[in-house]
Design a protein around this motif. Structure first.
Motif, PDB file in Angstrom:
ATOM      1  N   PRO A 194      31.213  44.393  42.425  1.00  0.00           N
ATOM      2  CA  PRO A 194      31.876  45.235  41.418  1.00  0.00           C
ATOM      3  C   PRO A 194      31.276  46.641  41.378  1.00  0.00           C
ATOM      4  N   TYR A 195      29.979  46.750  41.619  1.00  0.00           N
ATOM      5  CA  TYR A 195      29.359  48.082  41.662  1.00  0.00           C
ATOM      6  C   TYR A 195      30.004  48.936  42.758  1.00  0.00           C
ATOM      7  N   MET A 196      30.282  48.300  43.897  1.00  0.00           N
ATOM      8  CA  MET A 196      30.883  49.049  45.006  1.00  0.00           C
ATOM      9  C   MET A 196      32.294  49.493  44.648  1.00  0.00           C
ATOM     10  N   GLN A 197      33.036  48.633  44.028  1.00  0.00           N
ATOM     11  CA  GLN A 197      34.408  48.971  43.639  1.00  0.00           C
ATOM     12  C   GLN A 197      34.403  50.159  42.668  1.00  0.00           C
ATOM     13  N   LYS A 198      33.509  50.103  41.704  1.00  0.00           N
ATOM     14  CA  LYS A 198      33.448  51.183  40.710  1.00  0.00           C
ATOM     15  C   LYS A 198      32.931  52.477  41.330  1.00  0.00           C
ATOM     16  N   ALA A 199      31.968  52.381  42.219  1.00  0.00           N
ATOM     17  CA  ALA A 199      31.363  53.581  42.812  1.00  0.00           C
ATOM     18  C   ALA A 199      32.366  54.353  43.652  1.00  0.00           C
ATOM     19  N   ILE A 200      33.143  53.640  44.465  1.00  0.00           N
ATOM     20  CA  ILE A 200      34.080  54.341  45.350  1.00  0.00           C
ATOM     21  C   ILE A 200      35.193  54.992  44.547  1.00  0.00           C
ATOM     22  N   VAL A 201      35.627  54.329  43.495  1.00  0.00           N
ATOM     23  CA  VAL A 201      36.668  54.919  42.635  1.00  0.00           C
ATOM     24  C   VAL A 201      36.111  56.132  41.901  1.00  0.00           C
ATOM     25  N   ALA A 202      34.903  56.001  41.388  1.00  0.00           N
ATOM     26  CA  ALA A 202      34.308  57.094  40.612  1.00  0.00           C
ATOM     27  C   ALA A 202      34.193  58.369  41.430  1.00  0.00           C
ATOM     28  N   ILE A 203      33.746  58.270  42.667  1.00  0.00           N
ATOM     29  CA  ILE A 203      33.472  59.477  43.445  1.00  0.00           C
ATOM     30  C   ILE A 203      34.688  59.975  44.204  1.00  0.00           C
ATOM     31  N   GLU A 204      35.623  59.079  44.545  1.00  0.00           N
ATOM     32  CA  GLU A 204      36.765  59.489  45.357  1.00  0.00           C
ATOM     33  C   GLU A 204      38.032  59.737  44.541  1.00  0.00           C
ATOM     34  N   ASP A 205      38.198  59.028  43.411  1.00  0.00           N
ATOM     35  CA  ASP A 205      39.444  59.167  42.654  1.00  0.00           C
ATOM     36  C   ASP A 205      39.252  58.536  41.281  1.00  0.00           C
ATOM     37  N   ALA A 206      38.582  59.258  40.383  1.00  0.00           N
ATOM     38  CA  ALA A 206      38.205  58.691  39.087  1.00  0.00           C
ATOM     39  C   ALA A 206      39.410  58.296  38.240  1.00  0.00           C
ATOM     40  N   ARG A 207      40.559  58.959  38.456  1.00  0.00           N
ATOM     41  CA  ARG A 207      41.767  58.640  37.683  1.00  0.00           C
ATOM     42  C   ARG A 207      42.655  57.624  38.408  1.00  0.00           C
ATOM     43  N   PHE A 208      42.077  56.885  39.385  1.00  0.00           N
ATOM     44  CA  PHE A 208      42.831  55.968  40.245  1.00  0.00           C
ATOM     45  C   PHE A 208      43.712  55.014  39.445  1.00  0.00           C
ATOM     46  N   TYR A 209      43.181  54.457  38.368  1.00  0.00           N
ATOM     47  CA  TYR A 209      43.940  53.471  37.604  1.00  0.00           C
ATOM     48  C   TYR A 209      44.896  54.110  36.587  1.00  0.00           C
ATOM     49  N   ASP A 210      44.880  55.432  36.459  1.00  0.00           N
ATOM     50  CA  ASP A 210      45.710  56.107  35.456  1.00  0.00           C
ATOM     51  C   ASP A 210      46.922  56.811  36.048  1.00  0.00           C
ATOM     52  N   HIS A 211      46.917  57.054  37.359  1.00  0.00           N
ATOM     53  CA  HIS A 211      48.040  57.765  37.976  1.00  0.00           C
ATOM     54  C   HIS A 211      48.697  56.896  39.031  1.00  0.00           C
TER      55      HIS A 211
END
Length: 755
Positions: free
Chosen positions: A96-113
């Motif tokens: 889960p840390y990896m999933q959150k880290a990649i989203v945070a740095i590459e596309d923080a709004r991934f789940y919103d758009h």
């Protein structure tokens, strides 16, 4: 308020409409995402919309290239090969840390758009307009995934890779449309899983599982917070943020990821600070790719498997199709390699021939009746360093072997005998077999008769004078006997028999129809010879050699594999007769040093002109093997006054050096295996007392204390039948086999022959 899907973001239709609206209103505003000026491209808003509509609706996602594992017959790993080191895993098997880290740095709004982050687009356009360049991008994780799909599809083609990554508005528009489709069809979780499996993390690692194994020697599901942040940071620039080569820069990038995770509340600030304070602790596993990493000296076997895959139509109708399947990888290839046999082959080679010796040896073991190649090795290891090579001495040229193979000497004589017996010649046949004689002329070929122009042939020593019957002539390897035999039956039956036994020249050329063929003048490979002799063990039925048992894809699908095809090459009675004759070679003839004491065995020795090559090819009812010893390069090495494996030899014979290698390799391979007997026939001895004239003349025994032949001419000679094996290299005549004979016309060959 716009309607959202369960995965987050607008629907595909709404995204498309919104995208087209923005494009039309801004006059290609999206060019500002990654390009300094849209105007420079000469692309108007109208053209952009039309181009968008013309893009195919479906993104064809290629299967991800993965590592292929080559296994032995018992399922043990031989080697791992890949064009891209990747192991695909499910999202649940990623920390889960990896999933959150990649989203945070590459596309923080991934789940919103949705596929396109319009807020990010406008922010990037504004920022780039202020700087006058490209200081900020706005590609979503979905768009990055799509781009990676294009790169994956391009494979190793540099032109296609350039097209997949070119900074043009056309590519960006294409990427955006496919991103909309992907969002619509896959949803956020699957997109994230796919992205983490396709992305390049540097150090030859593709996908998060391989990256985790490469940098930390652990699975992706076990990554800690600071480890996950490090890997997530690498993606933007794998070379710049490579922790192996630049720990300081990688640490800075990792800490940036950790702070970003804290900012968007994926972790607390305290957790992020603790992770920042933790020094990078790598546990690097170096890439292990290719046949060079094969265990138990099986690099050449591994390479042969690759050659089979790339050449056999069963894996694809075209060369390109087969290469695509191989490079895509993800295969589990179970082979015929028997670990016990392979270890025995390598142990025997190591005991008898050193890697640093002037000469080399190659050994191949084949199972009669199935065609399974169960062992293959050589004294020069697979590699690129000194005294290493990638040339497989056991194979034909088209399968990675030497350009011309190696003349086989007297190991070819059983093929002549088999052809003669099939033609009705009895096993008691006697010829005058003088010490020396002109080649008989004319001799019928498959076409016009061969006519002698002055070639002669002689035996190993002057005491070797007939008449001889077939049994004794085979045991003592009498040259003139087999030349008289081939002149009686003609050359065509011999070449036809050779063809039925799969005996072809290593360079793929047709066997030359000259009488000297009976003395093994043409270059063959150990695999060819071992498999041909396996036909005798199989009572006359020839089976094509096979290396692959099964192939399973990454999706669990069984692929068809090449199967051995068997055909009758000679009658059972003929094969039984040859088995009886060749038992005599190891019982009381030139191959006594090779003989196995615990089971029925048979074989034949061979030493070529100039002692440049020495062979022993032998078999039991359930295993056949060929051993070649000689020079591996263009320059021939006369094996006289030579040290091999730490043992000095004044003259090398087929039974003296190759014989013991064969004996040890076979003994280990057959240890604990059944010991069936041959079906033999009774061959009466001739009613002639030969006295003591041949006493002590078992030439291939190599028993130097009991009198080796005085001769320096183990063979026929002549150069008309062989040709120049290295046409592009100037080599003195005395370095090429065939130069030691008495003739120089078209009856001889480059190999010559001795026992």
């Amino acid at each position: 308020m716009p309607k959202k899907r369960s995965g987050g973001g607008l629907t595909g239709t709404q995204q498309a409409a919104k995208f087209l609206g923005v494009a039309a209103l801004s006059g290609c505003v999206l060019a500002g995402i990654a390009l300094p000026a849209a105007g420079a491209l000469g692309l108007a808003a109208k053209g952009t919309v039309e181009g968008f509509d013309e893009i195919p609706a479906n993104l064809k996602t290629p299967p991800l290239s993965q590592r292929t594992t080559i296994l032995d017959a018992q399922g043990g790993s031989i080697a791992t090969v890949y064009s891209r080191d990747r192991t695909v895993v499910d999202l649940k098997d990623i920390s889960p840390y990896m999933q959150k880290a990649i989203v945070a740095i590459e596309d923080a709004r991934f789940y919103d758009h949705g596929a396109i982050d319009l807020k990010g687009v406008l922010r990037a356009v504004n920022r780039n307009a202020q700087t006058g360049g490209v200081s900020q991008g706005a590609s979503t994780l979905t768009q990055q995934y799509v781009k990676n799909v294009f790169v994956e599809e391009a494979g190793d083609d540099p032109t296609k890779v350039a097209q997949a990554t070119q900074q043009t508005l056309g590519r960006k528009v294409r990427e955006l449309k496919y991103a909309i489709q992907v969002e619509e069809e896959l949803g956020k979780k699957k997109i994230l899983e796919n992205y983490l499996n396709i992305t390049f993390f540097g150090q030859q690692a593709y996908g998060i599982e391989s990256a985790s194994k490469r940098y930390f020697s652990k699975s992706a599901k076990d990554l800690k917070l600071e480890e996950a942040a490090l890997l997530a940071g690498i993606v933007q620039s794998p070379s710049r943020y490579d922790p192996v080569n630049d720990s300081e820069e990688a640490t800075k990038r990792r800490n940036t990821v950790l702070q970003r995770m804290a900012d968007i509340r994926d972790v607390s600030q305290a957790e992020a600070d603790r992770a920042k304070a933790t020094p990078i602790k790598l546990n690097v596993s170096r890439p292990k790719n290719g046949c060079i990493t094969a265990v138990s000296g099986a690099g050449f076997f591994c390479d042969y498997v690759r050659e089979v895959f790339l050449s056999d139509p069963v894996f694809g109708k075209t060369k390109e199709a087969r290469a695509k399947v191989w490079n895509q990888g993800g295969l589990k290839i179970r082979t015929t390699l028997d670990p016990q046999a392979q270890q025995s082959v390598q142990a025997s080679i190591k005991d008898h021939v050193y890697q640093s010796d002037k000469i080399a040896t190659a050994v191949t073991l084949v199972e009669p009746g199935s065609g399974k190649v169960i062992g293959m090795g050589q004294s020069r290891p697979y590699g690129f360093k000194s005294n290493e090579t990638t040339i497989n001495f056991s194979a034909n040229k088209n399968m990675g072997g030497s350009a011309y193979g190696f003349p086989t000497g007297s190991t070819f004589k059983p093929f002549v005998a088999a052809a003669a017996i099939e033609q009705g010649i009895p096993a008691t046949k006697t010829y005058s077999a003088p010490y020396d004689m002109p080649y008989p002329s004319p001799v019928q070929t498959c076409d016009k008769p061969w006519v002698n122009t002055g070639d002669t042939v002689e035996n190993e020593n002057e005491q070797e004078v007939g008449p001889y019957a077939m049994k004794e002539a085979m045991a003592k390897s009498v040259n003139t006997y087999f030349v008289q035999m081939i002149s009686e039956i003609g050359i065509c039956p011999v070449t036809q028999m050779a063809s039925k036994l799969g005996v072809i020249q290593a360079d793929g050329q047709k066997l030359k129809e000259v009488p000297a063929i009976s003395l093994g003048t043409e270059g063959m490979s150990p695999l060819t010879m071992a498999n041909a002799y396996a036909t005798f063990a199989n009572r006359g039925t020839y089976c094509t050699p096979v290396f692959i048992e099964s192939v399973v894809t990454a999706q669990g699908k069984d692929l068809p594999v090449p199967r051995s095809t068997c055909s009758r090459a000679m009658s059972e009675k003929t094969a039984d007769t040859i088995n009886t004759l060749l038992k005599g070679v190891v019982d009381s003839g030139t191959g006594q040093q090779a003989g196995l004491t615990s089971r029925d065995n048979a074989g034949k020795t061979g030493t070529t002109d100039g002692r440049h090559n020495a062979w022993f090819v032998g078999y039991t009812p359930n295993l056949a093997g060929a051993v070649w010893v000689g020079a591996a390069g263009a320059k021939q090495v006369p094996m006289e006054n030579i040290t091999i494996g730490g043992v000095y030899h004044d003259k090398v014979f087929g039974g003296q050096v190759p014989g013991p290698i064969w004996k040890d390799a076979m003994s280990g391979a057959l240890d604990g295996k059944p010991a069936p007997g041959f079906n033999t026939v009774h061959i009466p001895n001739p009613d002639k007392d030969k006295g003591d004239r041949d006493r002590g003349r078992d030439r291939d025994r190599g028993d130097e204390d009991e009198g080796d032949p005085d001769d320096g001419k183990p063979g026929d000679g002549g150069n008309g039948g062989g040709g120049d094996p290295w046409p592009d290299i100037s080599i003195p005549p005395d370095l090429i086999g065939g130069g030691h004979g008495n003739g120089n016309g078209n009856g001889g060959g480059r190999g010559g022959n001795g026992p």
